[in-house]
Structures are given as structure tokens and as C-alpha cells.
Design a protein around this motif. Structure first.
Motif, PDB file in Angstrom:
ATOM      1  N   TYR A  21       0.902  -1.298   0.098  1.00  0.00           N
ATOM      2  CA  TYR A  21      -0.240   0.061  -0.036  1.00  0.00           C
ATOM      3  C   TYR A  21       0.894   1.254  -0.015  1.00  0.00           C
ATOM      4  N   GLU A  76       1.669   5.783  -1.259  1.00  0.00           N
ATOM      5  CA  GLU A  76       1.135   6.932  -1.548  1.00  0.00           C
ATOM      6  C   GLU A  76       1.949   7.667  -2.343  1.00  0.00           C
ATOM      7  N   GLN A 121      -1.947  10.174  -5.135  1.00  0.00           N
ATOM      8  CA  GLN A 121      -2.583   9.018  -5.025  1.00  0.00           C
ATOM      9  C   GLN A 121      -2.085   7.933  -4.076  1.00  0.00           C
ATOM     10  N   ALA A 122      -3.201   7.007  -3.625  1.00  0.00           N
ATOM     11  CA  ALA A 122      -2.930   6.046  -2.662  1.00  0.00           C
ATOM     12  C   ALA A 122      -3.611   4.857  -2.841  1.00  0.00           C
ATOM     13  N   GLY A 123      -2.860   3.728  -2.668  1.00  0.00           N
ATOM     14  CA  GLY A 123      -3.750   2.603  -2.978  1.00  0.00           C
ATOM     15  C   GLY A 123      -2.846   1.395  -2.853  1.00  0.00           C
ATOM     16  N   THR A 150      -4.820  -0.026  -7.026  1.00  0.00           N
ATOM     17  CA  THR A 150      -6.165  -0.169  -6.713  1.00  0.00           C
ATOM     18  C   THR A 150      -6.463   0.834  -5.445  1.00  0.00           C
ATOM     19  N   THR A 151      -7.308   1.695  -5.321  1.00  0.00           N
ATOM     20  CA  THR A 151      -7.760   2.438  -4.141  1.00  0.00           C
ATOM     21  C   THR A 151      -8.544   1.839  -3.365  1.00  0.00           C
ATOM     22  N   THR A 152      -8.797   2.336  -2.148  1.00  0.00           N
ATOM     23  CA  THR A 152      -9.617   1.576  -0.991  1.00  0.00           C
ATOM     24  C   THR A 152     -11.170   1.601  -1.649  1.00  0.00           C
ATOM     25  N   LYS A 212     -11.085   1.763  -7.221  1.00  0.00           N
ATOM     26  CA  LYS A 212     -10.754   2.555  -8.552  1.00  0.00           C
ATOM     27  C   LYS A 212      -9.434   2.163  -9.088  1.00  0.00           C
TER      28      LYS A 212
END
Length: 304
Positions: A156, A158, A162-164, A177-179, A182
Motif C-alpha cells: 500500500y 502513496e 494517489q494512494a492504493g 487500486t484505491t480503497t 478505483k
């Protein structure tokens, strides 16, 4: 059979010579035997059709071989426990190179001069490189990511706002892939030169809470109660590997409240569960000890 069409020269010739050549071409064309022409034409069509059929067969066989090669690579990677990020990158690289070779073989089979084709590609490589400079930078960035390993598949992170969770590292981009599920494609050139915050690289993380209490509340009671709650949770680490034991202290004298900070260490996978559960416990249990959560307030004094 149709070679006489190539006898007309492209150089500028006198009118008399050109008229004589065209007259000769017309005479040879009118003297053609229809049966011979049809036979030769049919033979050429059959020959071209056979070459196209063989080309399709070679493409099908080549595609099967490439898929088989990729499957063997995956099996070899599993045996050697190769990193998933490097595995995805090498798979894309090998498939791209293999399909390029297969295309050159088919082009040569169809009668095209592959040497000239390669020379043409090499001659236009500079222009293509200038036009696709960003794409080439993304490719170079992907190689840097593979060697430097700032993140791996499943981490995970950042980066670039963007973070995912990293799902795939491709030749030109990193798929995250985000939480809220997306899918985001981050160019490798930008992410290889950016600050990457990797939340999954370490086995332990420090959790922090800041609790606002009313002025006049007993700080010692707040510290003792919060520390006891942390000590009673099995997810709080008390092993020698933990950098520090649970810690509670008065952090800030704010405008409308005093702020008590609590810190502890936990395993990476327990971070959010511990954070949310302890928030709920603080809210429910601290008032039972006579502590209060104040609202923001402002005292106004009027002079008459």
C-alpha cells in the motif's frame, strides 16, 4: 508474365522513343493469350493464398509457443520465488520481444525484405524516440523501479497524490487500486522520481491518537486510564522488537481543550483495526472516569 510492364523507363526520354516503347507495350499486351494469362494469374493467386495460409499457421503456432514460454517462465519464477513485481515486468518484456520476432518472421515469409524493414525502423528510430520520449522515460522508470524496489506488488503506497495497493508493475506504468476500488495508472517516469510513501515495507507501525479533554479534567486520571486501555489490548506490541512501550502524555494546551496524545506500536496488518477500536473505547470509557470532551467555545466579555 507481367514483367513487360516494368520495361517503361522512368527517365525523361524523347517523344519518339517514348511513343515507340508504348507501341511495343500495347502490341505485347494485345498479343497475350487469354488462356495463358488466366493460368498464370490463377497460379499467382493460389501461391499468394498458400503464403497467407502458412503465415496464419505460423502466427497460431508462434502464439502457442509464446504462451507456453510465458507459462514455463511463471513456473520457474514460482520455484525460485522470484518477486511478483519483477515477474510481471519480465513477462511483459519477453512477450513484447517474442511477438516482435514473430512479426518479422511472418513479414519475411510474405515476401517483404526484413533487412530493409529493420533498416527503415532504425532510420526512423530517432524521430520515433523524440515523439515518444515520454514513453521511453516511462520504460526507463519501470527498469529503475525493478532494480530499486521502492515498492512491490501488494504494497500500500502513496505517490503523486494517489494512494492504493499496487496490483501490477507494467513496462510503462504502475497499476494501483484505491480503497474504494478505483484503478489508477501512474506513469513509471513520474513515480520513479517522486517521493513514495510505502506503508507496507515495515512489519510494525506506530499508532497515534490525540484526544481533546476539557480544561479542569484530571490529566493523571486521563493518562492512567488511556494507558491501561492500551496495555489490555493484545494487538499492542510489548516485545523487545517494539521500538517503545505504549506512551501517553499531555501534548498541547489548545484554545478550547487540553490534548492528550497516546502512542503505541502494532503489527502492520493490525494498524487500522486497532486505531478504530481504540477510538471507540476512548469515547465510551473516558467519560466514565469523569472526563469530558469539550466543544469549541469562545468567551466574550462586554464592557459597559
Amino acid at each position: 508474365m507481367l514483367g513487360f510492364f516494368l520495361e517503361a523507363e522512368t527517365l525523361i526520354l524523347p517523344d519518339s522513343v517514348q511513343k515507340a516503347q508504348w507501341k511495343q507495350i500495347v502490341e505485347r499486351f494485345t498479343s497475350l493469350d487469354a488462356e495463358t494469362f488466366l493460368r498464370d494469374f490463377t497460379g499467382q493467386v493460389i501461391w499468394v493464398a498458400l503464403k497467407i495460409a502458412v503465415a496464419f499457421a505460423i502466427y497460431a503456432a508462434g502464439r502457442w509457443i509464446i504462451n507456453r514460454l510465458v507459462h514455463l517462465m511463471d513456473a520457474s519464477f514460482d520455484r525460485r520465488q522470484v518477486d511478483k513485481s519483477l515477474r510481471s515486468f519480465l513477462r511483459s518484456l519477453v512477450k513484447g520481444a517474442a511477438y516482435t520476432i514473430l512479426l518479422l518472421i511472418i513479414v519475411q515469409l510474405l515476401g517483404f525484405n526484413t533487412t530493409s524493414l529493420v533498416a527503415l525502423l532504425a532510420a526512423s528510430g530517432f524521430g520515433i524516440g523524440m515523439a515518444l520520449s515520454g514513453t521511453l522515460q516511462n520504460f526507463a522508470g519501470g527498469i529503475m523501479v525493478m532494480f530499486m524496489h521502492p515498492y512491490r506488488i501488494g504494497d500500500y503506497i502513496e505517490a503523486q497524490g494517489q494512494a492504493g495497493t499496487v496490483k501490477e508493475i507494467r513496462l510503462f506504468s504502475t497499476v494501483v487500486t484505491t480503497t474504494d476500488n478505483k484503478r489508477i495508472y501512474i506513469p513509471n517516469s513520474s513515480i520513479s522520481n517522486a517521493i513514495v510513501n510505502n506503508y507496507s515495507s515495515e512489519t510494525m507501525r506506530r499508532v497515534e491518537w490525540k484526544v481533546s479533554l476539557a480544561y479542569g479534567d484530571d490529566v493523571a486520571v486521563a493518562k492512567r486510564t488511556m494507558l491501561a486501555m492500551l496495555e489490555s489490548d493484545k494487538r499492542v506490541l510489548h516485545t523487545p522488537d517494539a521500538p517503545a512501550d505504549p506512551f501517553v502524555a499531555l501534548s498541547e494546551l489548545a484554545d478550547s481543550a487540553i490534548v492528550v496524545v497516546a502512542r503505541t506500536w502494532t503489527l502492520n496488518g493490525d494498524y487500522w483495526d486497532l486505531f478504530f477500536d481504540m477510538n471507540e473505547r476512548f469515547y465510551n470509557e473516558l467519560p466514565q472516569q469523569g472526563l469530558h470532551f469539550p466543544f469549541p467555545q469562545l468567551d466574550v466579555h462586554l464592557d459597559k
